[in-house]
Design a protein around this motif. Structure first.
Motif, PDB file in Angstrom:
ATOM      1  N   GLN A 237      13.941   1.436  -4.009  1.00 15.25           N
ATOM      2  CA  GLN A 237      13.602   2.321  -5.115  1.00 15.25           C
ATOM      3  C   GLN A 237      12.449   2.501  -5.524  1.00 15.25           C
ATOM      4  OE1 GLN A 237      15.640   1.720  -8.778  1.00 15.25           O
ATOM      5  NE2 GLN A 237      17.304   0.840  -8.156  1.00 15.25           N
ATOM      6  N   PRO A 238      12.306   3.760  -5.694  1.00 19.90           N
ATOM      7  CA  PRO A 238      11.230   4.641  -5.947  1.00 19.90           C
ATOM      8  C   PRO A 238      10.191   3.833  -7.461  1.00 19.90           C
ATOM      9  CG  PRO A 238      12.483   6.360  -6.804  1.00 19.90           C
ATOM     10  CD  PRO A 238      12.924   4.395  -5.994  1.00 19.90           C
ATOM     11  N   TRP A 239       8.619   3.727  -7.046  1.00 18.91           N
ATOM     12  CA  TRP A 239       7.671   3.140  -7.801  1.00 18.91           C
ATOM     13  C   TRP A 239       6.905   4.467  -8.240  1.00 18.91           C
ATOM     14  CZ3 TRP A 239       5.873  -2.777  -8.955  1.00 18.91           C
ATOM     15  CH2 TRP A 239       6.207  -3.364  -8.753  1.00 18.91           C
ATOM     16  N   PHE A 240       6.344   4.855  -9.836  1.00 15.09           N
ATOM     17  CA  PHE A 240       5.714   6.255  -9.203  1.00 15.09           C
ATOM     18  C   PHE A 240       4.511   5.726  -9.732  1.00 15.09           C
ATOM     19  CE2 PHE A 240      10.689   6.462 -10.221  1.00 15.09           C
ATOM     20  CZ  PHE A 240      10.804   7.274 -10.442  1.00 15.09           C
ATOM     21  N   GLN A 241       3.526   6.323  -9.679  1.00 17.58           N
ATOM     22  CA  GLN A 241       2.132   6.593  -9.445  1.00 17.58           C
ATOM     23  C   GLN A 241       1.684   8.001 -10.057  1.00 17.58           C
ATOM     24  OE1 GLN A 241      -0.880   6.295  -6.248  1.00 17.58           O
ATOM     25  NE2 GLN A 241      -2.169   4.766  -8.049  1.00 17.58           N
ATOM     26  N   VAL A 436      -8.426   7.001  -5.878  1.00 20.77           N
ATOM     27  CA  VAL A 436      -9.374   6.889  -7.128  1.00 20.77           C
ATOM     28  C   VAL A 436      -9.464   5.420  -7.237  1.00 20.77           C
ATOM     29  CG1 VAL A 436      -9.909   8.312  -9.132  1.00 20.77           C
ATOM     30  CG2 VAL A 436     -10.127   9.354  -7.551  1.00 20.77           C
ATOM     31  N   GLU A 437     -10.635   4.805  -7.805  1.00 19.68           N
ATOM     32  CA  GLU A 437     -10.813   3.162  -8.111  1.00 19.68           C
ATOM     33  C   GLU A 437     -11.690   3.066  -9.521  1.00 19.68           C
ATOM     34  OE1 GLU A 437     -10.220   1.219  -4.987  1.00 19.68           O
ATOM     35  OE2 GLU A 437      -8.757   1.369  -3.918  1.00 19.68           O
ATOM     36  N   GLN A 454      -6.256  10.899  -9.249  1.00 16.25           N
ATOM     37  CA  GLN A 454      -4.683   9.427  -8.644  1.00 16.25           C
ATOM     38  C   GLN A 454      -5.198   8.704  -7.642  1.00 16.25           C
ATOM     39  OE1 GLN A 454      -1.167  10.720  -6.254  1.00 16.25           O
ATOM     40  NE2 GLN A 454      -0.807   9.068  -5.778  1.00 16.25           N
ATOM     41  N   GLY A 455      -4.643   7.321  -8.248  1.00 16.63           N
ATOM     42  CA  GLY A 455      -5.195   6.110  -8.058  1.00 16.63           C
ATOM     43  C   GLY A 455      -5.049   4.592  -8.779  1.00 16.63           C
ATOM     44  N   PHE A 456      -6.249   3.548  -7.827  1.00 15.22           N
ATOM     45  CA  PHE A 456      -6.076   2.138  -8.721  1.00 15.22           C
ATOM     46  C   PHE A 456      -6.360   2.864 -10.557  1.00 15.22           C
ATOM     47  CE2 PHE A 456      -4.398  -0.013  -5.403  1.00 15.22           C
ATOM     48  CZ  PHE A 456      -3.154   0.087  -4.745  1.00 15.22           C
ATOM     49  N   GLY A 457      -7.708   3.320 -10.422  1.00 14.41           N
ATOM     50  CA  GLY A 457      -8.743   3.756 -11.213  1.00 14.41           C
ATOM     51  C   GLY A 457      -7.809   4.207 -12.720  1.00 14.41           C
ATOM     52  N   ILE A 458      -6.800   4.663 -12.311  1.00 16.06           N
ATOM     53  CA  ILE A 458      -5.865   5.692 -13.133  1.00 16.06           C
ATOM     54  C   ILE A 458      -4.851   4.451 -13.262  1.00 16.06           C
ATOM     55  CG2 ILE A 458      -4.832   7.215 -13.736  1.00 16.06           C
ATOM     56  CD1 ILE A 458      -7.277   8.081 -12.871  1.00 16.06           C
ATOM     57  N   ALA A 459      -3.763   4.004 -12.502  1.00 19.62           N
ATOM     58  CA  ALA A 459      -2.277   3.674 -12.997  1.00 19.62           C
ATOM     59  C   ALA A 459      -2.514   3.363 -11.738  1.00 19.62           C
ATOM     60  CB  ALA A 459      -1.574   3.784 -13.732  1.00 19.62           C
ATOM     61  N   ARG A 460      -1.297   1.839 -11.367  1.00 21.55           N
ATOM     62  CA  ARG A 460      -1.139   2.092 -10.035  1.00 21.55           C
ATOM     63  C   ARG A 460       0.483   2.504 -11.099  1.00 21.55           C
ATOM     64  NH1 ARG A 460      -3.218  -2.861  -6.818  1.00 21.55           N
ATOM     65  NH2 ARG A 460      -5.373  -3.069  -7.936  1.00 21.55           N
ATOM     66  N   PRO A 461       0.883   2.165  -8.983  1.00 22.70           N
ATOM     67  CA  PRO A 461       2.645   1.860  -9.061  1.00 22.70           C
ATOM     68  C   PRO A 461       3.558   1.129 -10.302  1.00 22.70           C
ATOM     69  CG  PRO A 461       1.428   2.604  -6.552  1.00 22.70           C
ATOM     70  CD  PRO A 461       0.699   2.281  -7.986  1.00 22.70           C
ATOM     71  N   MET A 462       4.705   2.008 -11.092  1.00 23.13           N
ATOM     72  CA  MET A 462       5.277   0.925 -11.792  1.00 23.13           C
ATOM     73  C   MET A 462       6.707   1.513 -11.884  1.00 23.13           C
ATOM     74  SD  MET A 462       3.645   3.320 -15.006  1.00 23.13           S
ATOM     75  CE  MET A 462       1.989   2.786 -14.215  1.00 23.13           C
ATOM     76  N   THR A 463       7.702   1.251 -12.634  1.00 22.94           N
ATOM     77  CA  THR A 463       9.113   1.519 -12.455  1.00 22.94           C
ATOM     78  C   THR A 463       8.894   2.923 -13.361  1.00 22.94           C
ATOM     79  OG1 THR A 463       9.324   0.103 -14.058  1.00 22.94           O
ATOM     80  CG2 THR A 463      10.033  -0.931 -12.234  1.00 22.94           C
TER      81      THR A 463
END
Length: 489
Positions: A237-241, A436-437, A454-463
């Protein structure tokens, strides 16, 4: 021998006169020097100034090291190094620049090793090291060496046209971890297995070979058997960043990223199962699954009162070659009661540059005409022309992470990024920086006029469910910041 030279010379004079004296005085030191050079040959026999060898020749080098280690009751090892950014580097700067980076990397690598160790290029992006025998090469020492090699090779490389930042993966195997009598081919194969594991868990990963990796290969064969069932059963399934607007701080969209939650193995790394899907010919089916789940999530967020304007989905080359793609997208949007503007279509720059006409080009244009938001992904790693940007109705450039990394600390990076943003602005295109981290990168991108980040500095992918909680918390943070700004203003 030289300690007895005066006596030998004097004796030669008394026995044979001046001629014999000269012969002895010059001959004995020459013999001593030649003997010393001969004795030294084994110490340097491992040195080899050859820069490039075929991968098939590496096991022979390993055999020589193993035989020498056995004679000396010592240890040896093989390290394989992959420069992970070589393909985008070639696309962006050309083969001459890539060759310069390869040469500089090999020179750096040799500078970090002993004279007796051997280092070669065995491919366009791969370096190999065969260590000369040493009394002790345990896991701790080899891991320290691998880290030193990685750190050294990831130091910026400055060329005439700019500075290059590389990501380097390392896999290694020490001979002491193999069964007695193992051949060079086995040592190299184990190092290759470790490198494959590093690449699957990268970027910039290091892995040491272990018996567990043999099981990992077996598991991969099992994944191939499971992958089709996983698509049908809903395990993939997709996770969303989240993607965030730099001017308002609000969520401007999300990117859907495929994730496989295996009932026994847990989360399977995307690089592993995407390759399995490609081998199984299931990429088109994956696209259908991700699109359906993404539109389901978007409708669910709407019903929950969460303001997420758009979900962006990656379309593979296989999907873009499907003549029925546009009709399928229309049908799905109608089924979920969503307008085309709510769907973002992410297309790699290389797809546009390599397929200017034909079914792929027609599908991209038709999706744009339908009203879908076209994102050009990994911008800067291909050769898409300005004309192509217009012809395909691209709405937004997703700037590759190679432009973003350390942009707050590197002036060359900053100038390059400013040039890209200036080009997008003159063409009337939105921009989104990916990868962007750090807070510094985020802040500078906003200052330079990048529209979204977009990037880990904003948020990681999630359900999808976790996205609801994150979006609400983020909205509260934005509201609090705005209230505080009004109070201080």
């Amino acid at each position: 021998m030289l300690a007895f030279l005066p006596a030998a010379v004097l004796g030669a004079f008394w026995i044979g006169g001046q001629l014999l004296l000269i012969l002895v005085a010059l001959g004995l030191p020459a013999i001593y020097l030649l003997a010393g050079m001969y004795d030294a040959l084994p110490r340097f026999a491992n040195q080899d100034e050859t820069d490039v060898i075929a991968a098939s020749a590496l096991p022979g080098k390993a055999d020589e090291a193993l035989e020498a280690a056995l004679r000396r009751n010592a240890a040896t090892a093989c390290l394989l190094v992959e420069i992970e950014d070589m393909v985008p580097l070639v696309r962006r700067w050309g083969e001459d620049a890539a060759e310069a980076v390869r040469d500089r990397s090999l020179a750096r690598l040799r500078g970090m090793l002993r004279d007796e160790d051997q280092a070669f290029r065995i491919g366009d992006a791969r370096l190999a090291v065969v260590l000369a025998p040493a009394p002790r090469l345990d896991l701790e020492i080899l891991l320290s060496l691998a880290k030193r090699v990685q750190t050294g090779l990831e130091e910026p490389i400055g060329l005439d046209h700019g500075t290059h930042y590389l990501s380097v993966a390392v896999g290694f195997c020490g001979a002491s971890r193999l069964k007695p009598g193992a051949q060079g081919a086995v040592l190299v194969d184990c190092a290759q297995t470790a490198l494959d594991e590093a690449l699957a868990n990268g970027p910039s990963a290091i892995r040491a070979w272990s018996d567990a990796m043999v099981r990992s290969r077996s598991e991969r064969r099992g994944l191939l058997a499971d992958v089709e069932r996983a698509l049908v059963s809903g395990q993939i399934q997709p996770w969303f960043q989240p993607q965030v607007c730099t001017s308002t701080g609000r969520i401007s969209g999300v990117e859907a990223l495929a994730r496989w939650l295996h009932p026994e193995r847990g989360i399977v790394p995307p690089l592993q199962f995407l390759q399995c899907l490609e081998e199984a010919g299931q990429m088109d089916k994956l696209g259908e699954v991700i699109l359906q789940h993404s539109l389901t999530a978007l409708r669910t967020w709407d019903q929950a009162g969460i303001d997420i304007p758009r979900v962006s989905v990656n379309f593979s080359g296989t999907e873009l070659r499907n003549p029925q793609l546009v009709e399928r997208v229309k049908w799905e949007l109608d089924r979920f009661g969503l307008t085309p503007q709510r769907l973002g279509v992410e297309v790699l720059e290389t797809v546009i540059s390599e397929a200017p006409e034909g079914i792929v080009a027609r599908n991209i244009r038709d999706l744009g005409d339908l009203g879908c938001h076209i994102d050009l992904d990994d911008f800067g790693t291909g050769h898409a022309s300005i004309t192509a940007l217009r012809r395909f109705s691209v709405h937004r450039l997703k700037i590759d992470r190679s432009f973003v990394t350390r942009v707050d600390r590197d002036e060359d990076q900053r100038r390059m990024l400013a040039a890209v943003l200036g080009l997008a602005g003159r063409l009337g295109l939105e921009t989104l920086a990916e990868g962007v981290e750090s807070v510094g990168e985020h802040a500078l991108l906003a200052q330079l006029g990048c529209d979204h980040v977009q990037g880990f500095g904003i948020a990681r992918p999630m359900t999808s469910e976790a996205m609801v909680d994150w979006a609400r918390s983020h909205a509260e943070r934005i509201a609090d910041a705005q209230w505080a700004g009004r109070q201080t203003g």
